[in-house]
Design an enzyme around this catalytic site. Structure first.
Site, PDB file in Angstrom:
ATOM      1  N   HIS A  53       0.821  -1.205   0.000  1.00 11.34           N
ATOM      2  CA  HIS A  53       0.000   0.000   0.000  1.00 11.34           C
ATOM      3  C   HIS A  53       0.860   1.262   0.000  1.00 11.34           C
ATOM      4  O   HIS A  53       0.481   2.270  -0.593  1.00 11.34           O
ATOM      5  CB  HIS A  53      -0.922  -0.002   1.221  1.00 11.34           C
ATOM      6  CG  HIS A  53      -2.063   0.954   1.119  1.00 11.34           C
ATOM      7  ND1 HIS A  53      -3.123   0.772   0.256  1.00 11.34           N
ATOM      8  CD2 HIS A  53      -2.317   2.114   1.769  1.00 11.34           C
ATOM      9  CE1 HIS A  53      -3.974   1.776   0.382  1.00 11.34           C
ATOM     10  NE2 HIS A  53      -3.517   2.594   1.289  1.00 11.34           N
ATOM     11  N   HIS A  99     -10.555   2.517  -0.655  1.00  7.55           N
ATOM     12  CA  HIS A  99     -10.725   2.194   0.760  1.00  7.55           C
ATOM     13  C   HIS A  99     -11.540   0.902   0.842  1.00  7.55           C
ATOM     14  O   HIS A  99     -12.595   0.842   1.479  1.00  7.55           O
ATOM     15  CB  HIS A  99     -11.407   3.347   1.514  1.00  7.55           C
ATOM     16  CG  HIS A  99     -10.601   3.832   2.675  1.00  7.55           C
ATOM     17  ND1 HIS A  99     -11.146   4.197   3.881  1.00  7.55           N
ATOM     18  CD2 HIS A  99      -9.268   3.990   2.837  1.00  7.55           C
ATOM     19  CE1 HIS A  99     -10.198   4.572   4.721  1.00  7.55           C
ATOM     20  NE2 HIS A  99      -9.044   4.457   4.107  1.00  7.55           N
TER      21      HIS A  99
END
Length: 742
Positions: A53, A99
């Site tokens: 990430h 998300h």
């Protein structure tokens, strides 16, 4: 949490394996970077910063395929958001972020904090956010769990955006069983700024202050970055501790304070960055690395809302509504006064130092002392094996599926009731699309349009992604994702400028999934070059799986276009009876991955047909020129459900109908999903000029009527259907399904 674990215990017990750091990486850090064992805090920092990430260690090779520059790009990838010149000393700033894992676990807060995070990326660049968009993908609504995820996500997006006063003007929502265990929530934000105010995430200048501003730090979101870098299983599907909690009212104050500082006192500021994924460690390490500096931070000075937080927790917390500033020495109190006015924390927590060391103190002890580059630049890229899925090889050798449609009217009505096609107004009506009164075209059209106040300019924006196409034929599917976004922007009358993306895929350690990632991004990159729409920002979201079952590979394209004169905004709906109707582009037998195939077969299969990117681009540029010359009354691109659905949508919310001669098409071809096509209406007095503009790409197929019926003749016969009946089916489908959970 075993905060007292010694370096030797860490080596023996290997807790870092639960934080997405591999044993090979840990040994490399010990043997080649530090030449010692890292302590508990340092191991946590490495785990977060070396996660996919934050580091893109698996995806960097494919990201390098993307073009990221052209004559208008002012800031490409690498900062909080991309920046594009829109003339007159102004710039548009935009970015999208995923998300997904937080929204699967905690739909409301996951979606809300996704919106909050992307807004901070925009105003950290010095831009005021002017619009939000989203791209949402859920499991089918016949399951109560999926209904709850949908309602939670939509409420989270609406509540946060509405409280911030940012209109949500466009987006997409699709449904497929593959997203049941791992929803996709991609949020996009668009901002406007003067080019002179562009900021950077940099920290430099020995003695300059590192200032923490915004909300206090808590224990929410710890290891959120590593949580986003691992697939779901039964063990971590309820990992709510990795989900942040948002406060839009606090964010509104933070935005105003930051913009006041940037726009009125830029000379006090060296750099600014959002504390997003990996919190303080990510923002501080990246800023210091960019400034080729060192830093010392005293974590005892970090505002905390919970007692007895460890250095590990403080550094890895992803509490929301926080920013990190690098402020010129001597202006610390000036900056503090601005944030005091907004009742926000503003504390000096460290200083820039000589050298290149990243040093942390906590409880009077040094708890971290490592080179900054070990966190940001020395991450090991992970080579990936690739393998073409056998299902694709088999599909390439099998005959293509060819539907037989005997009753096109019933088929059209059934398609309009499919959740991916059906009206989404019951969802997006929860979003304020008109706040700030700059919205020209809101949700429900091909693209949202926002006016640039004080000028005649407008900005068109859209989000698009079709995981089914990419799943069947990754490279062509990647091309279509870009072409569909361009078609939506051009249909509104705008010139495409650039894109942002969210690359949503499964576990990249699976050779077949990495092949999908590589092939689809290659297709996207090729289309970006043809359409001159570079990738200026975005993110990668991998490990979107649940108990080993991956989502369809779903690259989302967020595109922004420039309308130089708002008088030339093109509506989606037909405008008046007597106008001529044109079909632009050639229709083929493109049923693989279509809504028709999914509805009739219950699943998808086959491979996509290739199409000519250059020819598609040229046709769209000719269409745009015709729009700018005033030759087009309305335009709507063809996507899910093909021509039949597009014709219906162009008549909804009007009193008009179409009378069409489509005898060159079969009934089935009414629902083919050949990309890059449009339905365009033209006033009769503009017929000659329009046909000169488009040439052979435009086929006159009928005219607009005042009957409110869709009357169509195909090679197989006639279809006569009431537009009012079609619209009822279209509008009621999703509300009826959501009521079923009661």
């Amino acid at each position: 949490m075993q905060q007292a674990m010694t370096p030797e215990e860490i080596k023996q017990q290997k807790p870092y394996l639960d934080w997405s750091l591999t044993e090979h990486e840990y040994n490399y850090i010990c043997d080649h970077l530090l030449h010692r064992l890292p302590n508990f805090t340092e191991t946590g920092l490495f785990s977060a910063m070396w996660s996919e990430h934050c580091s893109y260690k698996k995806s960097k090779p494919v990201l390098r395929q993307f073009p990221n520059k052209n004559a208008r790009v002012l800031q490409g990838p690498g900062e909080g958001a991309g920046v594009v010149d829109i003339d007159d000393g102004q710039a548009v700033v935009f970015k999208a972020e995923s998300h997904n894992h937080p929204s699967t676990v905690e739909p409301y807060q996951g979606a809300a904090t996704g919106v909050g995070g992307i807004l901070r990326d925009i105003f950290s660049m010095g831009a005021r956010p002017i619009a939000s968009l989203d791209s949402l993908h859920f499991g089918e609504l016949d399951q109560v769990s999926n209904q709850m995820k949908l309602t939670g996500v939509v409420k989270g997006i609406g509540d946060y955006g509405n409280c911030m006063g940012i209109p949500t003007v466009a987006g997409e929502t699709t449904f497929d069983p593959c997203y049941s265990g791992n929803v996709l929530v991609n949020a996009m934000s668009v901002g406007l700024m003067d080019q002179k105010d562009i900021q950077a995430g940099v920290a430099a200048g020995v003695g300059n202050a590192v200032m923490y501003v915004g909300a206090k730090t808590g224990r929410d979101g710890i290891h959120g970055a590593t949580f986003a870098s691992a697939e779901f299983s039964g063990e971590n599907a309820t990992q709510r501790s990795a989900v942040q909690v948002g406060d839009p009212f606090m964010e509104k104050l933070l935005m105003e304070a930051c913009l006041e500082l940037i726009q009125q006192h830029a000379d006090w500021l060296i750099g600014i960055q959002d504390m997003g994924a990996a919190g303080i460690v990510s923002s501080s390490a990246e800023m210091v690395s960019e400034g080729e500096s060192g830093v010392e931070l005293n974590l005892d000075l970090v505002p905390q809302r919970e007692p007895n937080m460890s250095a590990y927790e403080i550094m890895l917390s992803e509490s929301q509504e926080r920013m990190l500033l690098c402020v010129k020495q001597g202006h610390e109190e000036d900056v503090k006064q601005i944030f005091d006015f907004y009742d926000l924390e503003a504390v000096v927590i460290g200083r820039i130092t000589e050298g290149h060391d990243y040093v942390l103190y906590h409880d009077g002890e040094k708890v971290c002392d490592i080179p900054v580059s070990t966190l940001t630049d020395d991450v090991l890229e992970e080579p990936s094996e690739e393998a073409k899925p056998q299902r694709i090889t088999a599909a390439e050798q099998a005959p293509a599926w060819q539907p037989v449609i005997d009753d096109p009217a019933t088929t059209l009505k059934d398609l309009l009731g499919q959740t991916t096609i059906a009206d989404k107004s019951s969802l997006y009506q929860q979003y304020d699309s008109q706040v700030r009164t700059s919205t020209v075209v809101g949700p429900g059209s091909d693209a949202g349009v926002i006016r640039v106040r004080g000028t005649k300019k407008g900005l068109a924006m859209t989000t698009d992604g079709n995981g089914r196409f990419v799943y069947l034929s990754p490279k062509v599917g990647g091309q279509i994702a870009l072409v569909e976004a361009a078609a939506n922007v051009i249909a509104s009358g705008a010139q495409p400028l650039a894109i942002t993306d969210c690359l949503n895929y499964g576990n990249p350690n699976d050779p077949e999934i990495f092949w999908e990632l590589h092939q689809s991004t290659a297709g996207m990159a090729e289309a970006c070059r043809v359409f001159d729409t570079p990738v200026i920002s975005g993110n990668v979201s991998l490990y979107n799986e649940n108990n080993g079952k991956a989502i369809h590979p779903t690259p989302m394209v967020g595109m922004v276009g420039l309308i130089k004169d708002l008088d030339h905004v093109i509506p989606m709906q037909a405008q008046q009876a007597g106008d001529l109707v044109y079909l632009l582009g050639q229709t083929g037998d493109d049923y693989a991955g279509s809504e028709l195939q999914k509805m009739l077969q219950g699943d998808i299969d086959g491979v996509l047909n290739n199409f000519d990117l250059e020819a598609s681009h040229q046709m769209m540029m000719n269409l745009l020129a015709a729009m700018q010359a005033g030759h087009v009354a309305s335009a709507h691109d063809l996507s899910e459900g093909g021509l039949g659905v597009a014709l219906s949508e162009a008549l909804f919310d009007t009193d008009l109908g179409f009378e069409l001669n489509l005898t060159h098409l079969t009934n089935a071809q009414l629902f083919s999903e050949t990309p890059g096509r449009f339905i365009v209406t033209v006033s009769p007095d503009q017929q000659d000029a329009f046909e000169d503009d488009l040439g052979d790409d435009a086929q006159l197929v009928g005219e607009v009527t005042n009957t409110h019926w869709l009357d169509t003749r195909t090679a197989d016969g006639d279809m006569n259907v009431s537009v009012a009946d079609l619209q009822t089916t279209w509008k009621e489908a999703i509300p009826c399904l959501l009521k079923s959970k009661d």
